[in-house]
Design a protein around this motif. Structure first.
Motif, PDB file in Angstrom:
ATOM      1  N   UNK A 108      49.509  29.897  30.196  1.00 35.88           N
ATOM      2  CA  UNK A 108      50.692  29.064  29.947  1.00 35.88           C
ATOM      3  C   UNK A 108      50.937  28.082  31.087  1.00 35.88           C
ATOM      4  N   UNK A 109      50.433  28.426  32.280  1.00 35.84           N
ATOM      5  CA  UNK A 109      50.562  27.541  33.446  1.00 35.84           C
ATOM      6  C   UNK A 109      49.365  26.610  33.588  1.00 35.84           C
ATOM      7  N   UNK A 110      48.405  26.696  32.661  1.00 36.26           N
ATOM      8  CA  UNK A 110      47.231  25.835  32.718  1.00 36.26           C
ATOM      9  C   UNK A 110      46.160  26.301  33.685  1.00 36.26           C
ATOM     10  N   UNK A 111      46.252  27.549  34.129  1.00 37.93           N
ATOM     11  CA  UNK A 111      45.258  28.076  35.079  1.00 37.93           C
ATOM     12  C   UNK A 111      44.161  28.793  34.293  1.00 37.93           C
ATOM     13  N   UNK A 112      43.342  27.995  33.619  1.00 42.78           N
ATOM     14  CA  UNK A 112      42.375  28.551  32.692  1.00 42.78           C
ATOM     15  C   UNK A 112      41.275  29.337  33.400  1.00 42.78           C
ATOM     16  N   UNK A 113      40.840  28.872  34.559  1.00 35.39           N
ATOM     17  CA  UNK A 113      39.776  29.582  35.264  1.00 35.39           C
ATOM     18  C   UNK A 113      40.232  30.982  35.664  1.00 35.39           C
ATOM     19  N   UNK A 114      41.410  31.075  36.263  1.00 39.28           N
ATOM     20  CA  UNK A 114      41.929  32.381  36.672  1.00 39.28           C
ATOM     21  C   UNK A 114      42.116  33.285  35.461  1.00 39.28           C
ATOM     22  N   UNK A 115      42.616  32.709  34.377  1.00 44.25           N
ATOM     23  CA  UNK A 115      42.820  33.499  33.168  1.00 44.25           C
ATOM     24  C   UNK A 115      41.496  34.004  32.614  1.00 44.25           C
ATOM     25  N   UNK A 116      40.470  33.138  32.629  1.00 43.55           N
ATOM     26  CA  UNK A 116      39.158  33.535  32.124  1.00 43.55           C
ATOM     27  C   UNK A 116      38.557  34.643  32.976  1.00 43.55           C
ATOM     28  N   UNK A 117      38.746  34.554  34.289  1.00 41.73           N
ATOM     29  CA  UNK A 117      38.215  35.589  35.175  1.00 41.73           C
ATOM     30  C   UNK A 117      38.871  36.932  34.888  1.00 41.73           C
ATOM     31  N   UNK A 118      40.156  36.921  34.649  1.00 44.38           N
ATOM     32  CA  UNK A 118      40.838  38.171  34.305  1.00 44.38           C
ATOM     33  C   UNK A 118      40.357  38.684  32.947  1.00 44.38           C
TER      34      UNK A 118
END
Length: 204
Positions: A108-118
């Protein structure tokens, strides 16, 4: 959410020191507030249940789930929600619910890389995992510098691309990774040549 509110409401009525029931009651209120009709009473009930759980057992990581849900779904404050979830992860880094909630709010914050890593940590081997690895690899690939610059991002991109190829060789993302792998390898080789040339010049 309505059934969960009733069940957990009954649980805390029977045992007012039942921390987990307060956590789940708060989360049920958050969910109902998010998908139902938001009311001031619903917001207050969500916060009160979360705070009651925190007073009972402030060190338990699941308290941060309730507080994070309240921030995200009631107050619409994704940054505060992320801070709560991350605090919970400091206490329980392998908690699946906290990992999932953190990934959700990072998106939701646009932090796609961090989200993908999780996501790859939480859901390895699922049909969405190749895409998650591709997002991570692309993020590092886009950060690559020229051969005379630091190549940490290049090494990370190459590692993710190789993981993608090894684990999911039949996916469409793996099939498109070969060209990027060659670019990463060529960049690292060029850096090694630059380093070798530098030492040759300075040794002479």
């Amino acid at each position: 959410a309505a059934i969960a509110r009733r069940v957990h409401g009954q649980a805390v009525a029977l045992d007012s020191a039942f921390t987990q029931a307060w956590v789940q009651l708060s989360r049920a209120h958050s969910s109902f507030y998010n998908v139902g009709t938001p009311t001031p009473e619903g917001a207050t009930a969500t916060q009160d249940a979360a705070e009651r759980a925190r007073r009972l057992a402030p060190e338990r990581p699941e308290i941060q789930l309730a507080l994070g849900d309240y921030q995200q779904f009631v107050r619409a404050d994704a940054t505060a929600a992320l801070a709560a979830y991350e605090l919970g992860l400091e206490k329980a880094p392998d908690n699946a619910e906290l990992l999932s909630a953190t990934g959700r709010v990072e998106q939701s914050l646009g932090r796609w890389q961090a989200s993908a890593e999780r996501y790859t940590t939480l859901h390895p081997g699922t049909k969405e995992a190749p895409f998650a690895h591709f997002i991570i690899a692309s993020a590092y690939f886009d950060q690559m510098g020229q051969p005379d610059r630091d190549q940490e991002s290049t090494r990370k991109a190459l590692a993710e691309l190789k993981t993608l190829k090894t684990r999911y060789p039949d996916s469409q993302y793996a099939q498109n990774a070969d060209n990027r792998i060659r670019i990463c390898q060529d960049t690292l080789a060029a850096q090694e040549m630059n380093v070798g040339r530098y030492y040759m010049q300075h040794n002479n």
